[in-house]
Design an enzyme around this catalytic site. Sequence first.
Site, PDB file in Angstrom:
ATOM      1  N   GLY A  29       2.662  -1.329   4.322  1.00 25.70           N
ATOM      2  CA  GLY A  29       2.690   0.099   4.021  1.00 25.70           C
ATOM      3  C   GLY A  29       4.116   0.576   3.803  1.00 25.70           C
ATOM      4  O   GLY A  29       4.682   0.411   2.723  1.00 25.70           O
ATOM      5  N   GLY A  30       4.717   1.133   4.857  1.00 26.61           N
ATOM      6  CA  GLY A  30       6.051   1.735   4.740  1.00 26.61           C
ATOM      7  C   GLY A  30       7.071   0.849   4.030  1.00 26.61           C
ATOM      8  O   GLY A  30       7.822   1.318   3.161  1.00 26.61           O
TER       9      GLY A  30
ATOM     10  N   SER B 169       3.035  -2.486  10.422  1.00 29.06           N
ATOM     11  CA  SER B 169       4.487  -2.488  10.658  1.00 29.06           C
ATOM     12  C   SER B 169       5.132  -3.824  10.328  1.00 29.06           C
ATOM     13  O   SER B 169       6.075  -4.258  11.006  1.00 29.06           O
ATOM     14  CB  SER B 169       4.794  -2.058  12.100  1.00 29.06           C
ATOM     15  OG  SER B 169       4.310  -0.742  12.316  1.00 29.06           O
TER      16      SER B 169
ATOM     17  N   HIS C 116      -9.618   0.781   4.470  1.00 25.53           N
ATOM     18  CA  HIS C 116      -8.335   0.951   5.169  1.00 25.53           C
ATOM     19  C   HIS C 116      -8.564   1.858   6.387  1.00 25.53           C
ATOM     20  O   HIS C 116      -9.386   2.773   6.337  1.00 25.53           O
ATOM     21  CB  HIS C 116      -7.298   1.564   4.229  1.00 25.53           C
ATOM     22  CG  HIS C 116      -5.931   1.570   4.827  1.00 25.53           C
ATOM     23  ND1 HIS C 116      -5.521   2.548   5.708  1.00 25.53           N
ATOM     24  CD2 HIS C 116      -4.904   0.694   4.724  1.00 25.53           C
ATOM     25  CE1 HIS C 116      -4.282   2.269   6.098  1.00 25.53           C
ATOM     26  NE2 HIS C 116      -3.885   1.155   5.520  1.00 25.53           N
TER      27      HIS C 116
ATOM     28  N   GLU D 276      -5.782  -5.501  10.170  1.00 24.99           N
ATOM     29  CA  GLU D 276      -4.768  -4.492  10.455  1.00 24.99           C
ATOM     30  C   GLU D 276      -5.088  -3.809  11.778  1.00 24.99           C
ATOM     31  O   GLU D 276      -5.896  -2.857  11.811  1.00 24.99           O
ATOM     32  CB  GLU D 276      -4.741  -3.433   9.349  1.00 24.99           C
ATOM     33  CG  GLU D 276      -4.433  -3.985   7.978  1.00 24.99           C
ATOM     34  CD  GLU D 276      -3.835  -2.905   7.091  1.00 24.99           C
ATOM     35  OE1 GLU D 276      -2.657  -3.013   6.763  1.00 24.99           O
ATOM     36  OE2 GLU D 276      -4.539  -1.943   6.757  1.00 24.99           O
TER      37      GLU D 276
ATOM     38  N   ASN E   4       0.866  -1.181   0.000  1.00 23.84           N
ATOM     39  CA  ASN E   4       0.000   0.000   0.000  1.00 23.84           C
ATOM     40  C   ASN E   4       0.902   1.230   0.000  1.00 23.84           C
ATOM     41  O   ASN E   4       1.491   1.569   1.024  1.00 23.84           O
ATOM     42  CB  ASN E   4      -0.892  -0.028   1.248  1.00 23.84           C
ATOM     43  CG  ASN E   4      -1.722   1.227   1.381  1.00 23.84           C
ATOM     44  OD1 ASN E   4      -1.834   2.018   0.442  1.00 23.84           O
ATOM     45  ND2 ASN E   4      -2.309   1.434   2.551  1.00 23.84           N
ATOM     46  N   TRP E   5       1.006   1.856  -1.160  1.00 21.75           N
ATOM     47  CA  TRP E   5       1.936   2.991  -1.284  1.00 21.75           C
ATOM     48  C   TRP E   5       1.384   4.250  -0.631  1.00 21.75           C
ATOM     49  O   TRP E   5       2.088   5.245  -0.498  1.00 21.75           O
ATOM     50  CB  TRP E   5       2.235   3.266  -2.761  1.00 21.75           C
ATOM     51  CG  TRP E   5       2.923   2.148  -3.481  1.00 21.75           C
ATOM     52  CD1 TRP E   5       3.310   0.933  -2.968  1.00 21.75           C
ATOM     53  CD2 TRP E   5       3.326   2.135  -4.868  1.00 21.75           C
ATOM     54  NE1 TRP E   5       3.918   0.174  -3.945  1.00 21.75           N
ATOM     55  CE2 TRP E   5       3.937   0.883  -5.119  1.00 21.75           C
ATOM     56  CE3 TRP E   5       3.220   3.050  -5.914  1.00 21.75           C
ATOM     57  CZ2 TRP E   5       4.434   0.532  -6.372  1.00 21.75           C
ATOM     58  CZ3 TRP E   5       3.720   2.701  -7.167  1.00 21.75           C
ATOM     59  CH2 TRP E   5       4.321   1.459  -7.391  1.00 21.75           C
ATOM     60  N   LYS E   6       0.117   4.238  -0.267  1.00 18.25           N
ATOM     61  CA  LYS E   6      -0.536   5.415   0.336  1.00 18.25           C
ATOM     62  C   LYS E   6      -0.287   6.653  -0.540  1.00 18.25           C
ATOM     63  O   LYS E   6      -0.214   6.530  -1.752  1.00 18.25           O
ATOM     64  CB  LYS E   6      -0.037   5.626   1.773  1.00 18.25           C
ATOM     65  CG  LYS E   6      -0.112   4.354   2.609  1.00 18.25           C
ATOM     66  CD  LYS E   6       0.003   4.635   4.068  1.00 18.25           C
ATOM     67  CE  LYS E   6       0.161   3.317   4.816  1.00 18.25           C
ATOM     68  NZ  LYS E   6      -0.090   3.437   6.228  1.00 18.25           N
TER      69      LYS E   6
ATOM     70  N   GLY F 214       1.901   1.848  10.776  1.00 22.20           N
ATOM     71  CA  GLY F 214       2.815   2.983  10.684  1.00 22.20           C
ATOM     72  C   GLY F 214       3.462   3.365  12.011  1.00 22.20           C
ATOM     73  O   GLY F 214       4.063   4.427  12.121  1.00 22.20           O
TER      74      GLY F 214
ATOM     75  N   GLU G 109      -7.064   4.272   7.523  1.00 28.69           N
ATOM     76  CA  GLU G 109      -6.916   5.719   7.287  1.00 28.69           C
ATOM     77  C   GLU G 109      -8.162   6.290   6.602  1.00 28.69           C
ATOM     78  O   GLU G 109      -8.516   7.447   6.812  1.00 28.69           O
ATOM     79  CB  GLU G 109      -5.638   5.985   6.472  1.00 28.69           C
ATOM     80  CG  GLU G 109      -4.402   5.763   7.354  1.00 28.69           C
ATOM     81  CD  GLU G 109      -3.174   5.236   6.650  1.00 28.69           C
ATOM     82  OE1 GLU G 109      -3.075   5.358   5.412  1.00 28.69           O
ATOM     83  OE2 GLU G 109      -2.301   4.681   7.352  1.00 28.69           O
TER      84      GLU G 109
HETATM   85  C1  PEP Z   1      -0.950  -0.123   5.856  1.00 32.86           C
HETATM   86  O1  PEP Z   1      -0.936   1.025   5.460  1.00 32.86           O
HETATM   87  O2  PEP Z   1      -1.867  -0.871   5.512  1.00 32.86           O
HETATM   88  C2  PEP Z   1       0.122  -0.573   6.731  1.00 32.86           C
HETATM   89  C3  PEP Z   1       0.063  -1.771   7.234  1.00 32.86           C
HETATM   90  O3  PEP Z   1       1.144   0.325   6.976  1.00 32.86           O
HETATM   91  P1  PEP Z   1       2.539  -0.009   7.710  1.00 32.86           P
HETATM   92  O4  PEP Z   1       3.065  -1.292   7.106  1.00 32.86           O
HETATM   93  O5  PEP Z   1       3.415   1.166   7.379  1.00 32.86           O
HETATM   94  O6  PEP Z   1       2.267  -0.167   9.149  1.00 32.86           O
END
Ligand code: PEP
Length: 257
Positions: free
Chosen positions: A241-242, A220, A102, A174, A9-11, A180, A104
């Site tokens: 994500g990251g 994470s 998601h 999640e 997920n590049w956000k 994050g 967010e």
């Molecule tokens: C996400 O955005 O779905 C996510 C899991 O982010 P991160 O891996 O950065 O925690």
Amino acid sequence: MRKKIVAGNWKMNLRLEEGLKLANDIIAFVKEHPLKSLKGKPEMILFTPSVHLSSVATAVGQTEGVSAGAQNCHNQPKGAYTGEISAEMIQSAGATNVLVGHSERRSYFGEKDELLAEKTKIALEYGLRPVFCCGEVLDERNEKKHFDVVRKQLETGLFWLSEKEFSKIVIAYEPVWAIGTGVTATPEQAQEMHAFIRQLIKEKYNSQTAENTTILYGGSCNAKNAAELFANEDVDGGLIGGASLKADEFCAIIKSF
Ligand code: PEP
């Protein structure tokens, strides 16, 4: 056997040329290490910003096991919804997946499960594979309400689907406190919730549907901790994500099954 998936997920990150480079580096890795030759024969999904979607989907082309996806879609098919993108637009851009719900989107844009049910419906209508996100916030876990929260999210968001429709869904658990933050759920916490979700699916549908549903962990997850998370029976991969923004790290995660 259910599908193993690692999804990035590049956000709201990366300029177009950076996103294309990331996609091309991942595609080059997959050409060298065909996904079907890796343990678990995993798939990869790249959830890009919507303006990158068409270019990334074109770059992915017929690369086996790799597909593109959008991070959101509107619940209506078309019309006067300035700034939004429809399921049909996503499909016409060459993408085959869409994230629904998601955390967010839930927290910053106030998306509720009733709306997410409509988004899921329209995504399916246009042949997209919804990756439906669920998970509790920290207070809910501390108050031991996390199972109830996830149950309610799934009941309202997904469990009205027919068995045939449900079979096209991927679920991503999640925990919001892990997204994050650098704090990852322990493998035991992830397995416990994934097993709970699979049990709910079994009760609502049947054992076979439950067995066949891919349930991803997100929060994470990175190249260092992916293997111990994915080693759990009910964890079928990750929504990243990251750590999906660097090709080397993302490609290391796909080797973690
Ligand atoms: C996400 O955005 O779905 C996510 C899991 O982010 P991160 O891996 O950065 O925690």
